[in-house]
Design a protein around this motif. Structure first.
Motif, PDB file in Angstrom:
ATOM      1  N   ASP A 127       0.820  -1.212   0.000  1.00  0.00           N
ATOM      2  CA  ASP A 127       0.000   0.000   0.000  1.00  0.00           C
ATOM      3  C   ASP A 127       0.857   1.266   0.000  1.00  0.00           C
ATOM      4  O   ASP A 127       0.516   2.258  -0.647  1.00  0.00           O
ATOM      5  CB  ASP A 127      -0.932   0.016   1.217  1.00  0.00           C
ATOM      6  N   ALA A 128       1.972   1.228   0.736  1.00  0.00           N
ATOM      7  CA  ALA A 128       2.837   2.404   0.784  1.00  0.00           C
ATOM      8  C   ALA A 128       3.406   2.719  -0.593  1.00  0.00           C
ATOM      9  O   ALA A 128       3.443   3.881  -1.012  1.00  0.00           O
ATOM     10  CB  ALA A 128       3.977   2.181   1.789  1.00  0.00           C
ATOM     11  N   ALA A 129       3.848   1.700  -1.315  1.00  0.00           N
ATOM     12  CA  ALA A 129       4.432   1.921  -2.635  1.00  0.00           C
ATOM     13  C   ALA A 129       3.407   2.455  -3.625  1.00  0.00           C
ATOM     14  O   ALA A 129       3.738   3.216  -4.528  1.00  0.00           O
ATOM     15  CB  ALA A 129       5.047   0.622  -3.160  1.00  0.00           C
ATOM     16  N   VAL A 184       2.714   6.666   5.996  1.00  0.00           N
ATOM     17  CA  VAL A 184       3.302   5.664   6.880  1.00  0.00           C
ATOM     18  C   VAL A 184       2.266   4.566   7.113  1.00  0.00           C
ATOM     19  O   VAL A 184       1.113   4.852   7.441  1.00  0.00           O
ATOM     20  CB  VAL A 184       3.738   6.261   8.241  1.00  0.00           C
ATOM     21  N   TYR A 185       2.696   3.311   6.913  1.00  0.00           N
ATOM     22  CA  TYR A 185       1.821   2.159   7.128  1.00  0.00           C
ATOM     23  C   TYR A 185       2.518   1.241   8.128  1.00  0.00           C
ATOM     24  O   TYR A 185       3.730   1.071   8.080  1.00  0.00           O
ATOM     25  CB  TYR A 185       1.588   1.417   5.814  1.00  0.00           C
ATOM     26  N   ARG A 186       1.737   0.627   8.996  1.00  0.00           N
ATOM     27  CA  ARG A 186       2.380  -0.144  10.055  1.00  0.00           C
ATOM     28  C   ARG A 186       1.571  -1.387  10.440  1.00  0.00           C
ATOM     29  O   ARG A 186       0.354  -1.424  10.297  1.00  0.00           O
ATOM     30  CB  ARG A 186       2.566   0.734  11.299  1.00  0.00           C
ATOM     31  N   VAL A 187       2.281  -2.387  10.945  1.00  0.00           N
ATOM     32  CA  VAL A 187       1.683  -3.525  11.644  1.00  0.00           C
ATOM     33  C   VAL A 187       2.431  -3.636  12.963  1.00  0.00           C
ATOM     34  O   VAL A 187       3.607  -4.009  12.988  1.00  0.00           O
ATOM     35  CB  VAL A 187       1.803  -4.840  10.848  1.00  0.00           C
ATOM     36  N   VAL A 188       1.768  -3.289  14.047  1.00  0.00           N
ATOM     37  CA  VAL A 188       2.425  -3.251  15.355  1.00  0.00           C
ATOM     38  C   VAL A 188       2.725  -4.646  15.859  1.00  0.00           C
ATOM     39  O   VAL A 188       3.798  -4.909  16.415  1.00  0.00           O
ATOM     40  CB  VAL A 188       1.538  -2.493  16.375  1.00  0.00           C
ATOM     41  N   GLU A 220       9.350   5.580  14.265  1.00  0.00           N
ATOM     42  CA  GLU A 220       8.638   5.949  13.041  1.00  0.00           C
ATOM     43  C   GLU A 220       9.055   7.330  12.554  1.00  0.00           C
ATOM     44  O   GLU A 220       9.184   7.562  11.347  1.00  0.00           O
ATOM     45  CB  GLU A 220       7.134   5.894  13.276  1.00  0.00           C
ATOM     46  N   ALA A 221       9.267   8.253  13.493  1.00  0.00           N
ATOM     47  CA  ALA A 221       9.736   9.589  13.106  1.00  0.00           C
ATOM     48  C   ALA A 221      11.127   9.504  12.475  1.00  0.00           C
ATOM     49  O   ALA A 221      11.409  10.183  11.476  1.00  0.00           O
ATOM     50  CB  ALA A 221       9.755  10.507  14.321  1.00  0.00           C
ATOM     51  N   SER A 222      11.980   8.661  13.037  1.00  0.00           N
ATOM     52  CA  SER A 222      13.315   8.469  12.470  1.00  0.00           C
ATOM     53  C   SER A 222      13.227   7.901  11.063  1.00  0.00           C
ATOM     54  O   SER A 222      13.951   8.328  10.151  1.00  0.00           O
ATOM     55  CB  SER A 222      14.136   7.527  13.361  1.00  0.00           C
ATOM     56  N   ALA A 223      12.320   6.945  10.884  1.00  0.00           N
ATOM     57  CA  ALA A 223      12.133   6.333   9.565  1.00  0.00           C
ATOM     58  C   ALA A 223      11.651   7.361   8.548  1.00  0.00           C
ATOM     59  O   ALA A 223      12.083   7.371   7.388  1.00  0.00           O
ATOM     60  CB  ALA A 223      11.144   5.181   9.661  1.00  0.00           C
ATOM     61  N   TRP A 224      10.752   8.241   8.986  1.00  0.00           N
ATOM     62  CA  TRP A 224      10.229   9.265   8.088  1.00  0.00           C
ATOM     63  C   TRP A 224      11.320  10.250   7.673  1.00  0.00           C
ATOM     64  O   TRP A 224      11.416  10.636   6.505  1.00  0.00           O
ATOM     65  CB  TRP A 224       9.068   9.989   8.761  1.00  0.00           C
TER      66      TRP A 224
END
Length: 241
Positions: free
Chosen positions: A81-83, A91-95, A149-153
């Motif tokens: 979905d992100a691509a 940002v898409y996530r699975v916790v 997540e902020a670091s990843a962004w």
């Protein structure tokens, strides 16, 4: 890692990105940096979409590539979905991959078999380009917090600008190379058939249009073999075709 250390390492990565000779090396540096800079990240990859087909451009572990193939087969997942930039999210996530997941149920249940505990997909984009997704993986659930997540962004944003610039540079080099080979082909036609410059170019252009072959490919054939390609239906391949 505190934010000061993170900023210093990001600055180093930005300099290293600009020093890379090709885009593939840039992707490898980005994914390796993700495992070093983003807390909780065990593996990383870069994925792009062409229609509904997935292409893994870089992966630090084989199970990252396996996850990409799984999402392609199931046509669902956070990186998928992100691509595609579906729903406009970045940002898409699975916790927790071990728990039932409403958004990507088939992927979540299958990804557990690959050893994925949690993951985050971050869109790689600039104002003009969607370049795919930077995908971060952890072996255990709940590894990516808000700071991670902020670091990843931040990492994805720097990476997208560098990749976009590299792509523009590659396109420019390709354009220069095409112009050079077209000029060489024109020179061969001018010398061999007594044509003026505009006549030689028109010969290449007409052949390209009539036979649905890219102009640079026609020019490359002339430059290498000294004559126009032979049409599939026959013909002399002379400038008069």
């Amino acid at each position: 890692m505190d934010w000061q250390d993170f900023a210093q390492q990001m600055a180093t990565m930005a300099r290293d990105l600009s020093a890379q000779d090709c885009v593939s090396d840039m992707f490898e540096l980005i994914t390796t940096s993700a495992t070093e800079l983003v807390e909780g990240c065990d593996a990383a990859g870069v994925l792009v979409m062409r229609e509904d087909r997935v292409r893994t451009l870089a992966a630090t572990e084989q199970w990252v590539t396996d996850s990409d193939r799984l999402q392609e087969r199931l046509q669902e997942g956070p990186c998928f979905d992100a691509a595609r930039h579906r729903d406009g999210e970045r940002v898409y996530r699975v916790v927790d991959m071990t728990a039932p997941h409403q958004r990507w149920p088939a992927f979540a249940s299958s990804a557990r078999g690959l050893g994925v505990g949690s993951m985050v997909g971050v869109l790689l984009f600039t104002e003009d380009d969607n370049l795919g997704a930077l995908n971060l993986y952890a072996r255990h659930p709940g590894r990516f917090n808000e700071v991670g997540e902020a670091s990843a962004w931040v990492l994805a944003s720097h990476a997208a600008v560098a990749l976009s610039s590299a792509r523009v540079h590659e396109q420019l080099e390709q354009a220069i190379a095409s112009r050079h080979v077209i000029g060489e082909a024109m020179g061969i036609l001018m010398a061999g058939h007594g044509l003026a410059e505009n006549e030689a170019f028109n010969v290449l252009r007409r052949f390209s249009q009539n036979h649905n072959i890219k102009l640079r490919e026609v020019a490359r054939h002339v430059a290498e073999l000294g004559a126009l390609p032979r049409p599939e239906h026959g013909g002399s391949g002379s400038p008069g075709t």
